[in-house]
Each structure stands twice: as C-alpha cells, then as structure tokens.
Write a protein that holds these residues in place. Sequence first.
Motif, PDB file in Angstrom:
ATOM      1  N   VAL A   1       2.857   9.130  11.845  1.00 15.37           N
ATOM      2  CA  VAL A   1       1.630   7.579  11.628  1.00 15.37           C
ATOM      3  C   VAL A   1       1.577   8.050   9.994  1.00 15.37           C
ATOM      4  O   VAL A   1       2.832   9.224   9.992  1.00 15.37           O
ATOM      5  CB  VAL A   1      -0.109   8.466  11.412  1.00 15.37           C
ATOM      6  CG1 VAL A   1       0.145   8.462  12.694  1.00 15.37           C
ATOM      7  CG2 VAL A   1       0.333   9.895  11.554  1.00 15.37           C
ATOM      8  N   ASP A   2       1.205   7.749   9.285  1.00 16.89           N
ATOM      9  CA  ASP A   2       1.738   8.223   7.532  1.00 16.89           C
ATOM     10  C   ASP A   2       0.759   8.637   7.200  1.00 16.89           C
ATOM     11  O   ASP A   2       1.061   8.604   5.517  1.00 16.89           O
ATOM     12  CB  ASP A   2       1.812   6.194   6.788  1.00 16.89           C
ATOM     13  CG  ASP A   2       2.845   5.539   7.625  1.00 16.89           C
ATOM     14  OD1 ASP A   2       4.115   6.370   7.557  1.00 16.89           O
ATOM     15  OD2 ASP A   2       2.395   4.504   7.166  1.00 16.89           O
ATOM     16  N   GLY A   3       0.281   9.716   7.565  1.00 15.12           N
ATOM     17  CA  GLY A   3      -1.249  10.382   6.730  1.00 15.12           C
ATOM     18  C   GLY A   3      -2.123   9.997   5.984  1.00 15.12           C
ATOM     19  O   GLY A   3      -3.007   9.031   6.464  1.00 15.12           O
ATOM     20  N   PHE A   4      -2.974  10.120   5.064  1.00 19.41           N
ATOM     21  CA  PHE A   4      -4.438   9.973   4.824  1.00 19.41           C
ATOM     22  C   PHE A   4      -3.521   8.920   3.457  1.00 19.41           C
ATOM     23  O   PHE A   4      -3.173   8.886   2.971  1.00 19.41           O
ATOM     24  CB  PHE A   4      -4.993  10.783   4.691  1.00 19.41           C
ATOM     25  CG  PHE A   4      -5.815  11.586   5.339  1.00 19.41           C
ATOM     26  CD1 PHE A   4      -5.392  11.924   7.150  1.00 19.41           C
ATOM     27  CD2 PHE A   4      -5.906  13.172   5.283  1.00 19.41           C
ATOM     28  CE1 PHE A   4      -5.955  11.986   8.082  1.00 19.41           C
ATOM     29  CE2 PHE A   4      -6.032  14.112   6.343  1.00 19.41           C
ATOM     30  CZ  PHE A   4      -6.646  13.568   7.862  1.00 19.41           C
ATOM     31  N   GLY A   5      -5.074   8.358   3.931  1.00 19.13           N
ATOM     32  CA  GLY A   5      -5.037   6.859   2.393  1.00 19.13           C
ATOM     33  C   GLY A   5      -6.093   6.434   2.064  1.00 19.13           C
ATOM     34  O   GLY A   5      -7.344   6.594   2.992  1.00 19.13           O
ATOM     35  N   PHE A   6      -6.650   6.262   0.989  1.00 20.45           N
ATOM     36  CA  PHE A   6      -7.799   5.534   0.506  1.00 20.45           C
ATOM     37  C   PHE A   6      -7.829   3.668   0.447  1.00 20.45           C
ATOM     38  O   PHE A   6      -6.729   2.675   1.099  1.00 20.45           O
ATOM     39  CB  PHE A   6      -7.872   5.780  -1.506  1.00 20.45           C
ATOM     40  CG  PHE A   6      -7.367   7.241  -1.391  1.00 20.45           C
ATOM     41  CD1 PHE A   6      -8.036   8.106  -1.145  1.00 20.45           C
ATOM     42  CD2 PHE A   6      -6.837   7.157  -2.633  1.00 20.45           C
ATOM     43  CE1 PHE A   6      -8.627   9.719  -1.631  1.00 20.45           C
ATOM     44  CE2 PHE A   6      -6.562   8.933  -3.038  1.00 20.45           C
ATOM     45  CZ  PHE A   6      -7.471  10.146  -2.321  1.00 20.45           C
ATOM     46  N   VAL A   7      -8.941   4.046   1.345  1.00 21.84           N
ATOM     47  CA  VAL A   7      -9.069   2.048   2.329  1.00 21.84           C
ATOM     48  C   VAL A   7      -9.428   1.753   0.888  1.00 21.84           C
ATOM     49  O   VAL A   7     -11.348   2.188   0.244  1.00 21.84           O
ATOM     50  CB  VAL A   7     -10.017   2.739   3.102  1.00 21.84           C
ATOM     51  CG1 VAL A   7     -10.031   0.986   4.352  1.00 21.84           C
ATOM     52  CG2 VAL A   7      -9.485   3.890   4.288  1.00 21.84           C
ATOM     53  N   PHE A   8      -9.263   0.687   1.099  1.00 22.16           N
ATOM     54  CA  PHE A   8     -10.122  -0.985   0.007  1.00 22.16           C
ATOM     55  C   PHE A   8     -10.216  -2.239   0.754  1.00 22.16           C
ATOM     56  O   PHE A   8      -9.221  -2.130   1.805  1.00 22.16           O
ATOM     57  CB  PHE A   8      -9.263  -1.043  -0.890  1.00 22.16           C
ATOM     58  CG  PHE A   8      -9.258   0.001  -1.937  1.00 22.16           C
ATOM     59  CD1 PHE A   8     -10.417  -0.065  -3.011  1.00 22.16           C
ATOM     60  CD2 PHE A   8      -8.258   1.137  -1.575  1.00 22.16           C
ATOM     61  CE1 PHE A   8     -10.521   1.518  -3.961  1.00 22.16           C
ATOM     62  CE2 PHE A   8      -9.017   2.019  -2.976  1.00 22.16           C
ATOM     63  CZ  PHE A   8      -9.604   2.856  -3.673  1.00 22.16           C
ATOM     64  N   PRO A   9     -10.638  -3.124   0.996  1.00 28.00           N
ATOM     65  CA  PRO A   9     -10.735  -4.149   1.211  1.00 28.00           C
ATOM     66  C   PRO A   9      -9.666  -5.123   1.018  1.00 28.00           C
ATOM     67  O   PRO A   9      -8.534  -4.906   0.297  1.00 28.00           O
ATOM     68  CB  PRO A   9     -11.938  -5.419   0.369  1.00 28.00           C
ATOM     69  CG  PRO A   9     -13.149  -4.353  -0.305  1.00 28.00           C
ATOM     70  CD  PRO A   9     -11.941  -3.453  -0.382  1.00 28.00           C
ATOM     71  N   ILE A  10      -8.696  -6.390   2.197  1.00 26.57           N
ATOM     72  CA  ILE A  10      -7.320  -6.746   2.112  1.00 26.57           C
ATOM     73  C   ILE A  10      -7.693  -7.380   0.747  1.00 26.57           C
ATOM     74  O   ILE A  10      -8.784  -8.046   0.097  1.00 26.57           O
ATOM     75  CB  ILE A  10      -8.130  -7.400   3.497  1.00 26.57           C
ATOM     76  CG1 ILE A  10      -7.203  -6.172   4.096  1.00 26.57           C
ATOM     77  CG2 ILE A  10      -6.704  -8.554   3.263  1.00 26.57           C
ATOM     78  CD1 ILE A  10      -7.011  -7.964   5.891  1.00 26.57           C
ATOM     79  N   GLY A  11      -6.930  -7.531  -0.287  1.00 22.55           N
ATOM     80  CA  GLY A  11      -6.280  -7.651  -1.250  1.00 22.55           C
ATOM     81  C   GLY A  11      -7.015  -7.452  -2.720  1.00 22.55           C
ATOM     82  O   GLY A  11      -6.753  -8.121  -4.155  1.00 22.55           O
ATOM     83  N   SER A  12      -7.675  -6.666  -2.386  1.00 21.17           N
ATOM     84  CA  SER A  12      -7.630  -5.639  -3.640  1.00 21.17           C
ATOM     85  C   SER A  12      -7.255  -5.043  -4.723  1.00 21.17           C
ATOM     86  O   SER A  12      -6.052  -4.620  -3.975  1.00 21.17           O
ATOM     87  CB  SER A  12      -9.011  -4.511  -3.447  1.00 21.17           C
ATOM     88  OG  SER A  12      -9.247  -4.265  -4.247  1.00 21.17           O
ATOM     89  N   PRO A  13      -6.942  -5.323  -5.274  1.00 26.18           N
ATOM     90  CA  PRO A  13      -6.244  -5.253  -6.884  1.00 26.18           C
ATOM     91  C   PRO A  13      -6.014  -3.933  -7.268  1.00 26.18           C
ATOM     92  O   PRO A  13      -4.865  -3.397  -7.550  1.00 26.18           O
ATOM     93  CB  PRO A  13      -6.578  -6.314  -7.795  1.00 26.18           C
ATOM     94  CG  PRO A  13      -6.946  -7.339  -7.677  1.00 26.18           C
ATOM     95  CD  PRO A  13      -8.261  -6.445  -6.222  1.00 26.18           C
ATOM     96  N   LEU A  14      -7.223  -2.864  -6.945  1.00 20.81           N
ATOM     97  CA  LEU A  14      -6.753  -1.251  -6.843  1.00 20.81           C
ATOM     98  C   LEU A  14      -6.103  -0.952  -6.081  1.00 20.81           C
ATOM     99  O   LEU A  14      -5.928   0.439  -6.883  1.00 20.81           O
ATOM    100  CB  LEU A  14      -8.820  -1.181  -6.525  1.00 20.81           C
ATOM    101  CG  LEU A  14      -9.590  -0.793  -7.859  1.00 20.81           C
ATOM    102  CD1 LEU A  14     -10.779  -0.255  -7.200  1.00 20.81           C
ATOM    103  CD2 LEU A  14      -9.453   0.052  -8.917  1.00 20.81           C
ATOM    104  N   VAL A  15      -5.216  -1.328  -5.240  1.00 18.65           N
ATOM    105  CA  VAL A  15      -4.435  -0.770  -4.158  1.00 18.65           C
ATOM    106  C   VAL A  15      -3.448  -0.384  -4.937  1.00 18.65           C
ATOM    107  O   VAL A  15      -2.847   0.767  -4.988  1.00 18.65           O
ATOM    108  CB  VAL A  15      -4.618  -1.066  -2.740  1.00 18.65           C
ATOM    109  CG1 VAL A  15      -3.659  -1.314  -2.411  1.00 18.65           C
ATOM    110  CG2 VAL A  15      -5.632  -1.832  -2.415  1.00 18.65           C
ATOM    111  N   ALA A  16      -2.924  -1.853  -5.884  1.00 17.23           N
ATOM    112  CA  ALA A  16      -1.273  -1.127  -6.265  1.00 17.23           C
ATOM    113  C   ALA A  16      -1.414   0.229  -7.990  1.00 17.23           C
ATOM    114  O   ALA A  16      -1.013   1.228  -7.748  1.00 17.23           O
ATOM    115  CB  ALA A  16      -1.575  -2.050  -6.816  1.00 17.23           C
ATOM    116  N   ASP A  17      -3.145  -0.210  -8.189  1.00 18.47           N
ATOM    117  CA  ASP A  17      -3.699   0.653  -9.626  1.00 18.47           C
ATOM    118  C   ASP A  17      -3.165   2.101  -9.170  1.00 18.47           C
ATOM    119  O   ASP A  17      -2.593   3.332  -9.742  1.00 18.47           O
ATOM    120  CB  ASP A  17      -4.832   0.064 -10.338  1.00 18.47           C
ATOM    121  CG  ASP A  17      -4.204  -0.595 -11.299  1.00 18.47           C
ATOM    122  OD1 ASP A  17      -2.668  -1.031 -11.489  1.00 18.47           O
ATOM    123  OD2 ASP A  17      -4.805  -1.419 -11.954  1.00 18.47           O
TER     124      ASP A  17
END
Length: 851
Positions: free
Chosen positions: A700-716
């Motif tokens: 598995v890839d570990g823990f990650g923070f979750v956002f809605p699909i397409g959220s620009p916050l993901v990249a930042d």
Amino acid sequence: MTCLFLYFFLINVWSTPRLINQCFLPFDVVTALKLIKNKQVMAILGPQTSMQAHFMIDIGQKSQVPIVSYSATSPSLTSLRSPYFFRATYEDSFQVNAISSIIKLFGWREVVIVYVENTFGEGIMPHLTDALQEINVRIPYRSVISLNATYHEISLELSKMMTMPTRVFIVHMSTSLASRIFTKINEIGLMKAGYVWILTNGIADQLSSINETGIEAMQGVLGVKTYVRKFKELEKFRARWRKMFPEMELNAFGLWAYDAVTALAIAIEEAGTNNMTFSNVDLGRNVSELEALGLSQYGPKLIQILSQVQFKGLAGDFRFFKGQLQPSVFEIVNVIGTKERSIGFWTEEIGLVKKLDQEQQSVGALSTWKDHLKHIIWPGEANSVPKGWEIPTNGKRLRIGVPKRTGYTDLVGVRKDPITNSQVVEGFCIAFFKAVTEAMPYDVSYDFFPFEKSDGTPAGDHNDLKYDAVVGDTTILANRSSYVDFTFPYTKSGVGLIVPVEDQVKRDSISFLKPLTWKLWMTSFFFFFLIGFTVWFVEHRINPDFRGPAKYQASTIFWFAFSTMVFAPRERVLSFGARLLVITWYFIVLVLTQSYTASLASLLTTRQLDPTITSMRSLIEKGEKVGYTRTSFIFGKLTEAGFARSSLIPFDTADDCDELMRKGPENGGVSAAFMELPYMRLFLGQYCKAYQVVEEPFSVDGFGFVFPIGSPLVADVSRAILKVAESTKGRDLEQAFFKNKDETCPDPVTNPDPNPSTKSRQLGVDSFWVLFLIAFAMCVFTLGKFSFFFFKKTQVNNLWQEFNQPDMDSYLNRVEKCSCSSSPHMPNNNTQEVNQANNQSDTSNPTSLSE
C-alpha cells in the motif's frame, strides 16, 4: 452589414450589376421565405448568427438554395448535415484544443466556463468539456448568462463566482455582452492579481469593436484569436477599406465575408447563368409555405462547383472541406492598453510556440511556459503566473473530517477538554497536517469535525467520511482513488505480518555440542586423525618418539593430534615438512577453538528468538485465526487472499492485539496479526521482545490526506508534504509520536530484526573450508615429498621393511643428542634402544661385521 459587403464587392470585383441584383440580396430570417419565393434567389450569403442559421439551413435544404455563412460558428450546425449549407468560417470547436493547451501549460486544475445562453454559447460546451477532461481539468461550475441580462443579474452571478476558490475563467459569448460583463467584473474586483480570464475567438476576433470602457476592463486577459497571415494584397485591401470606412475596423469575419462572396462569384461564373429558375409548384393543393417555395434548378449544380472552389483569399487559403473551412493556426493574444498583443501561436502539429517558424525538435525540449509564449501581463498587472486556485477570504472555511478511533490515538485522537468542554483533535496525523498548512504558500482556513456519534463513539469507517477534506490515518488505495483525490503519502507504506516469537535454544546437558554443526564436528575429527597420521608417517623412520609397538604408535597418532588443542605435545618433530604442517594445524586449531568459545558463550547467555510462523501462506493452509486492525481495509485484503471470514478477528488497541496473541487460537485468540506500518511501529515499540515482523504480504502507499476529485489543493498540499518530510520538522514529529514505550525496543522501520546484535547461528564447514583446504593440501604435499625421496632410496620389494627400518644416521644423531642432554643419574633408555638396534643390524648384515 450584408449590403455593405455586397456593395464593396460590386465596386471592386464584379462588373455585372444585373447578376448581382439577381443572385445576392440582403435578407433576414423573417423575409428569407419571401426572398426565395418572390425573388427566386439562387444563393444566400448569411445568416450572421448561429440561431438564424438553424432556420435557414432547413429552408435551403427544402428549396435547394445554397446557404453560405461567414459568421455562424456553432458546432451544433454541423450535426444538421445539409449539403446546401457552407460555413465560410471556422467552427468554434476547432479552438478548444488551443484553449486546453494554455490550461495545461500553466498547470491549472480547475476552470469555470462563462457562456451566453443561446445556440452560439451552448454549441461549444460538449467539445470544450471533452478537451478539458482529456488533460484532467475539472469544471466545478458553469456560469450561464442571458443575452439580455441586466446589470443586477450579472452582478449576482459574478458575486457567486467570487466566493468560489477557482480563479481561471473561460468566456464564450458575443462582444456586446462581453463588454457589459467585463465592466462589471472590473467593478467588483474579479480582475485583480490571481485571476485568469481566457477569451474564445468569438470575442478575441472582434476586440476592435468593443468600446473603450470594455477594453480597459479587460486588461491582462488572454484570448484565442483567428490567425490571418499578412501579405501584400491584404495590406492594400485594408488601406482601401480605411479610406472608405475610416471608423470601422476590418476583422476576420469581414475578411471571411469578402472571401465568401468571392467564392460564390467564382462558382456562379463557372456554372454559368443558364437555367436559373425554380420548378413550378401546384398552389392549388393544400401545401405548406416551405413546399410552396419550389425547387431551384440551379442549386445542385452550384453546390457541386462551390465545393471544389479553391483560391488564396484575404483570410488565407479558401477551400471547403465537408462544407466548412479548416483552420491551421490560432494566435494567442494578451490585452494590454487599448489593444491586444500577440504572445504566441498554436498549431495542431506542434502546439504552443512563440513563433510559427519554431522547429518541433526545439519545442519538445522546452520545460517552462516562457519557452512557449512571450511575456504575459496578467490581471492586476501581475508578472507571476496565477496559481488558478485560492481560498476565498469571503468564502466558507474548509470542513476537515477527522475519523474517531478508540485505539492508536497516537496517530489520530479525539478527546473532550474537561475545562472548555470542547473537542480536541490531536495525534501524529493532525500535527503533520498543521505543519503542512504552515508550509503552503498561502493561508488555508479550516475547522476540524470529528466523525463521531452523539455518545462519542465512531460514526462509521473511513469510507463514510464526507467533508471538504479528510485528515487522519486514511490509507491510499486504488478503489478509493475513484471517488476522491489523495495527496502524496506522508507515512511509510506497507502491511506487516506480526507473529509471536519464542526462544528456540534448549539449554541442556549437550548444549556444548550446539555451537558447531555435526558436519563441522566430523570434519574436525577427520582432520585431527589426518594430521596425526601424516606427522607419524613422516617422523616414523627418523624420530624415536614415533616408534615402538603398534598400539603405542596408534595412540601416539591421536595423542599428538588432539594435544595440539590445549598444549604443546611432548613429542618433538624433526623433519621440515612435518614442522610446517604442525604450524599450519596450530593456526587452524586456534581459529576453531576461539570461534567455538564465542558461539558457546552467545548460546548460553542470550535468547535466540525465532518466529512461530514464517508466512501468510502457512496461516491460510492451516486455517489459523488471525487478527487485524478494526475499521481498516485489511479485512478486504485478507478475504481476497483466501482467509475465511470466521477466522478474522478485529482489534482496536495494541493491548487488545497483545492479549489475543498471548491467548493463542486454542483459547479464543489468534496466531498472528496484520497491521499497517504506522500501527506496527507503535505496537512493536511496546512489545518488541514478544513479537516480530516476518513478512509484508500487501503493498500500500501509506497514509494520505483526502480531497474531492479535481481539488487544486491536492497539488499544493503534496508539495508541502514533501517540504515538511525533508525538513527537520518531519523528523521531529516522527520522533515525538513514534517514541518507543520500551526504550530497549528498536524501531522496526530502521531495524526490523528485534535481536540483531545477539542472534547467532551454528558454525558450519562453510565458515572454515578454506582453512581445511589448506591443511589438506599441506598433508598431500608432505606425504608426497616424503614418498618421492623414500622410493628413490629403496627397492619396491622391501618397502615395508625399509619403512619400518630406522634411518641409522638420523637415529644415532638423535640418540647422541639425547645422551648429552640426559642426567648421569638417570638411565638412558635411548642408548639401550640404540645398542639393541646395532645388535640387530650386525646380525642381519654380515658385511658390516667384516668392516
């Protein structure tokens, strides 16, 4: 407008007024039927709008009258598929790839489309949506504005967009509506730094027709404009136009109109003017007005020739392909001051380039937007590229969902403050998220909302969380990524199989034999005998210490070899080969005894912990019961791997897991447990002496923070995660939250073996084979050398007698030395042996007696 172009066409190109009056007449949709019915026109130039074209295409199809439009650009007209409709312009869908290339170049992840509510505005939407989806750009909102919208209605719509985080807008509408909207956009503050506005060619091609107030409100916007290559004839035409119409700028639509008239004139000239009539219609029947128009006998021939017309027009190469013109280049412009400035071009073959003569090879190696486009002045006179997404100051704060756990609260925990009675969210995941938001280039306002019931118990698992974002021990999984977007993992990945360990060494009366394998014991005994035999064989003829009765010589062989382990033997070695062999064997014995001593000490003083189970496969084959962390995806993974649901037992805390494994499957417990790496680190940090990780069966890839699909916050947020993980802040957080409760326990991530420094193994032949090989080679060398010289001195028939016969010279020398060194009070046994040997020699050798 149509009359103006026809008049210009008449005075510059055509010299037959009668033909012009017969073939080209001004019209609108209301009078179109009357023109065809009463005037019997052979072709129609227009209409100007896509909405009018919908009606006119059907009329032209019924009456076989060609319709040539230079401004109806809606892609929906193509679906009507009428052979009598020609589009002497570019369809709106041709520019969507140019727009998507701009979005992709700057890495914007969300756009809002603003378009007019009519056929022209709606026609481009399916094509634009598909183009943006291909580059994974989300459209969170579509702003539809009526053509006759009031300023109040426009203000309400713009205020709604102002509260959204998206800062990239694509505008597709008429110039009259665009002028009104941008004036209002500038007033309410949507043209400041950080915003991006992109115009389609429906506006960009007619910027010259927008009033001064509208242009001033568009400072910094980008536009996709139809590219018209400059050449000598075009410049002359523009000069004549300015003289005749100094207040009217000639744009691309005007050039297309001129080219459309030229194409019709060429087609009519080739078709001739014969049979320009309509078929008779029986008006006595009950027919509709369309059926009463009749059929043009000239139309079929005219469309055939018109489809083949080719020439170099003012707007470029003119040729119909499937009833419309095909673009090759679009120009990218930036509105600065009172006019637009060219910043680059888009071609289907290369994409975005600064210059059209730029080679494709050089474009492929470009890495930044500045290599594709010239310098851009953004809204608000900003020089830096807008991020395209911001948290609006007057918008809602982010609602961050936090899962409620009953165990492993070091990762994420929710408790109630006894003083303020408010909920406190804490743990490694929460602390890491706060560090990430501090590392982001802009402020992010948020509130935590624990996912729990009124009684404080968890209100479901991770899959039930529905917020603006989720922060917690949420694992990145492929099936979850279909519904949400994950950031980069902020913890190490892996699922470990944890099993109990036990001391495999039984300390009993034969423990002294366990440091060495039985093969090494047998090999050592063999070489003891080999070394003793070799020394005896070489020394037998020259050394009285190795002579005597058979039993005495056999005991001497073993005594000499084994005595080398503890002390020097009393038998002295005389020959050079035997001495070299003994020195080699001393070194080998030293290495063996020291290794044995170290291994035995380790065996008797330390625990040799070995796992009771070595793999997940053995658990499945035996049908063992296993544990897993509750509210985890591991349950699904285990059932897919082959475990029966009845054999899977969940647990919440580290203490629960320890209790289940201590009980064992016989007493209602489990044989092993599956945990993700963060849980495993906490568990083994407390119980490392009783359990061990033996396998990582799932990736598995570990823990990650979750956002809605397409959220620009993901990249930042992902960039900020990398920044924190590489800094001392990330290491400090790990040391603070993953500190072992038992200080003697090592970290399973950096040191997965619970006993790495004390765990030993039996010594085998493979550890000493080089030494044994050297000893064997020395034995072969010594025996071979002795045998070679011995055979040269003796006869084959007397080998045993000669071998058993002592070498008298060496023997006498040996006796003399012994006599000299012996005490006079002690009997000299060696002298007696010599006398006996001499008597035997004299008796058996008569020649020596006479001598």
